[in-house]
Each structure stands twice: as structure tokens, then as C-alpha cells.
Write a protein that holds these residues in place. Sequence first.
Motif, PDB file in Angstrom:
ATOM      1  N   ASN A  39       0.831  -1.201   0.000  1.00  9.13           N
ATOM      2  CA  ASN A  39       0.000   0.000   0.000  1.00  9.13           C
ATOM      3  C   ASN A  39       0.867   1.252   0.000  1.00  9.13           C
ATOM      4  O   ASN A  39       0.591   2.221  -0.712  1.00  9.13           O
ATOM      5  N   ALA A  40       1.947   1.234   0.773  1.00  8.00           N
ATOM      6  CA  ALA A  40       2.860   2.384   0.823  1.00  8.00           C
ATOM      7  C   ALA A  40       3.497   2.647  -0.538  1.00  8.00           C
ATOM      8  O   ALA A  40       3.591   3.792  -0.976  1.00  8.00           O
ATOM      9  N   VAL A  41       3.910   1.581  -1.218  1.00 12.03           N
ATOM     10  CA  VAL A  41       4.533   1.738  -2.536  1.00 12.03           C
ATOM     11  C   VAL A  41       3.529   2.319  -3.531  1.00 12.03           C
ATOM     12  O   VAL A  41       3.868   3.186  -4.332  1.00 12.03           O
ATOM     13  N   GLU A  42       2.279   1.864  -3.469  1.00 11.69           N
ATOM     14  CA  GLU A  42       1.235   2.437  -4.340  1.00 11.69           C
ATOM     15  C   GLU A  42       1.093   3.931  -4.085  1.00 11.69           C
ATOM     16  O   GLU A  42       0.999   4.724  -5.026  1.00 11.69           O
ATOM     17  N   LEU A  43       1.071   4.314  -2.816  1.00 10.48           N
ATOM     18  CA  LEU A  43       0.955   5.736  -2.470  1.00 10.48           C
ATOM     19  C   LEU A  43       2.175   6.519  -2.940  1.00 10.48           C
ATOM     20  O   LEU A  43       2.043   7.636  -3.462  1.00 10.48           O
ATOM     21  N   LEU A  44       3.350   5.957  -2.766  1.00 13.25           N
ATOM     22  CA  LEU A  44       4.575   6.630  -3.209  1.00 13.25           C
ATOM     23  C   LEU A  44       4.614   6.780  -4.727  1.00 13.25           C
ATOM     24  O   LEU A  44       5.054   7.811  -5.244  1.00 13.25           O
ATOM     25  N   ASP A  45       4.153   5.771  -5.437  1.00 10.00           N
ATOM     26  CA  ASP A  45       4.171   5.813  -6.901  1.00 10.00           C
ATOM     27  C   ASP A  45       3.270   6.902  -7.468  1.00 10.00           C
ATOM     28  O   ASP A  45       3.510   7.398  -8.567  1.00 10.00           O
ATOM     29  N   THR A  46       2.242   7.282  -6.725  1.00  8.46           N
ATOM     30  CA  THR A  46       1.312   8.308  -7.201  1.00  8.46           C
ATOM     31  C   THR A  46       1.465   9.629  -6.449  1.00  8.46           C
ATOM     32  O   THR A  46       0.648  10.528  -6.616  1.00  8.46           O
ATOM     33  N   ALA A  47       2.509   9.751  -5.658  1.00  8.88           N
ATOM     34  CA  ALA A  47       2.651  10.893  -4.746  1.00  8.88           C
ATOM     35  C   ALA A  47       3.112  12.178  -5.399  1.00  8.88           C
ATOM     36  O   ALA A  47       2.830  13.257  -4.914  1.00  8.88           O
ATOM     37  N   ASP A  48       3.879  12.087  -6.459  1.00  5.05           N
ATOM     38  CA  ASP A  48       4.423  13.266  -7.127  1.00  5.05           C
ATOM     39  C   ASP A  48       5.161  14.182  -6.144  1.00  5.05           C
ATOM     40  O   ASP A  48       4.989  15.394  -6.154  1.00  5.05           O
ATOM     41  N   GLY A  49       5.936  13.559  -5.242  1.00  2.50           N
ATOM     42  CA  GLY A  49       6.775  14.327  -4.323  1.00  2.50           C
ATOM     43  C   GLY A  49       6.064  15.008  -3.176  1.00  2.50           C
ATOM     44  O   GLY A  49       6.622  15.885  -2.529  1.00  2.50           O
ATOM     45  N   LYS A  50       4.826  14.607  -2.866  1.00  2.48           N
ATOM     46  CA  LYS A  50       4.077  15.328  -1.831  1.00  2.48           C
ATOM     47  C   LYS A  50       4.496  14.986  -0.407  1.00  2.48           C
ATOM     48  O   LYS A  50       4.227  15.745   0.510  1.00  2.48           O
ATOM     49  N   TYR A  51       5.138  13.834  -0.205  1.00  2.00           N
ATOM     50  CA  TYR A  51       5.519  13.442   1.156  1.00  2.00           C
ATOM     51  C   TYR A  51       6.847  14.070   1.538  1.00  2.00           C
ATOM     52  O   TYR A  51       7.807  14.035   0.797  1.00  2.00           O
ATOM     53  N   ARG A  52       6.895  14.643   2.743  1.00  4.84           N
ATOM     54  CA  ARG A  52       8.114  15.267   3.243  1.00  4.84           C
ATOM     55  C   ARG A  52       8.955  14.304   4.054  1.00  4.84           C
ATOM     56  O   ARG A  52      10.145  14.518   4.240  1.00  4.84           O
ATOM     57  N   ALA A  53       8.324  13.222   4.557  1.00  2.00           N
ATOM     58  CA  ALA A  53       9.048  12.248   5.378  1.00  2.00           C
ATOM     59  C   ALA A  53       8.326  10.912   5.332  1.00  2.00           C
ATOM     60  O   ALA A  53       7.142  10.838   4.997  1.00  2.00           O
ATOM     61  N   LEU A  54       9.080   9.875   5.681  1.00  2.00           N
ATOM     62  CA  LEU A  54       8.554   8.515   5.750  1.00  2.00           C
ATOM     63  C   LEU A  54       8.875   7.964   7.130  1.00  2.00           C
ATOM     64  O   LEU A  54      10.019   8.015   7.578  1.00  2.00           O
ATOM     65  N   VAL A  55       7.851   7.453   7.805  1.00  2.10           N
ATOM     66  CA  VAL A  55       8.032   6.768   9.084  1.00  2.10           C
ATOM     67  C   VAL A  55       7.498   5.360   8.865  1.00  2.10           C
ATOM     68  O   VAL A  55       6.331   5.190   8.506  1.00  2.10           O
ATOM     69  N   THR A  56       8.364   4.362   9.038  1.00  2.00           N
ATOM     70  CA  THR A  56       7.919   3.002   8.759  1.00  2.00           C
ATOM     71  C   THR A  56       8.380   2.016   9.816  1.00  2.00           C
ATOM     72  O   THR A  56       9.472   2.138  10.370  1.00  2.00           O
ATOM     73  N   ASP A  57       7.512   1.069  10.069  1.00  2.00           N
ATOM     74  CA  ASP A  57       7.856  -0.101  10.866  1.00  2.00           C
ATOM     75  C   ASP A  57       8.789  -0.942  10.000  1.00  2.00           C
ATOM     76  O   ASP A  57       8.581  -1.083   8.804  1.00  2.00           O
ATOM     77  N   VAL A  58       9.849  -1.467  10.565  1.00  2.00           N
ATOM     78  CA  VAL A  58      10.777  -2.294   9.803  1.00  2.00           C
ATOM     79  C   VAL A  58      10.169  -3.670   9.559  1.00  2.00           C
ATOM     80  O   VAL A  58      10.248  -4.219   8.456  1.00  2.00           O
ATOM     81  N   ASN A  59       9.547  -4.246  10.573  1.00  3.45           N
ATOM     82  CA  ASN A  59       8.958  -5.583  10.468  1.00  3.45           C
ATOM     83  C   ASN A  59       7.460  -5.470  10.265  1.00  3.45           C
ATOM     84  O   ASN A  59       6.706  -5.350  11.224  1.00  3.45           O
TER      85      ASN A  59
END
Length: 76
Positions: A39-59
Motif C-alpha cells: 500500500n505504501a509503494v502504491e501511495l509513493l508511486d502516485t505521490a508526485d513528491g508530496k511526502y516530506r518524510a517517511l516513518v515506517t515499521d521495519v517488520n
Amino acid sequence: MKNLPIILVVEDDQLLQRVVEETLTDGDFDIVIAASGENAVELLDTADGKYRALVTDVNLGRDRMTGWDVARRAVG
């Protein structure tokens, strides 16, 4: 209306999603939550640079992608 920085949060645990969202929203950030790496990759692929940061669980337990996979995809 404020133009707040948008942070993409990747977390598969709903309780942690709420905690992170409340914490970051209190700090004047807009939050978008992805419940899986895919889901995150889908959002990133359509983001057009809108996200300023990424916070992710590793596992990401139920997920085939890890947080590391998502981070690699976000930067390149």
C-alpha cells in the motif's frame, strides 16, 4: 487552511497507527497511513513528491515487504 508537511506512515498495527498519527498531528503534520508495504509503494508511486518524510515499521508482520523495502523504494 494551513499547508502542513505530509508524512507517510507505514504501520500494520492499528494501535500503533493511532499513536503515531496522534503524536505527529499534534506536531502540526498531516499524516497518510499505509497499513502495508505494498500500500505504501502504491501511495509513493502516485505521490508526485508530496511526502516530506517517511516513518515506517521495519517488520511489517503480515506483509511480504519490509520497512527497509519501502524506504529503498522511496529514495530511488
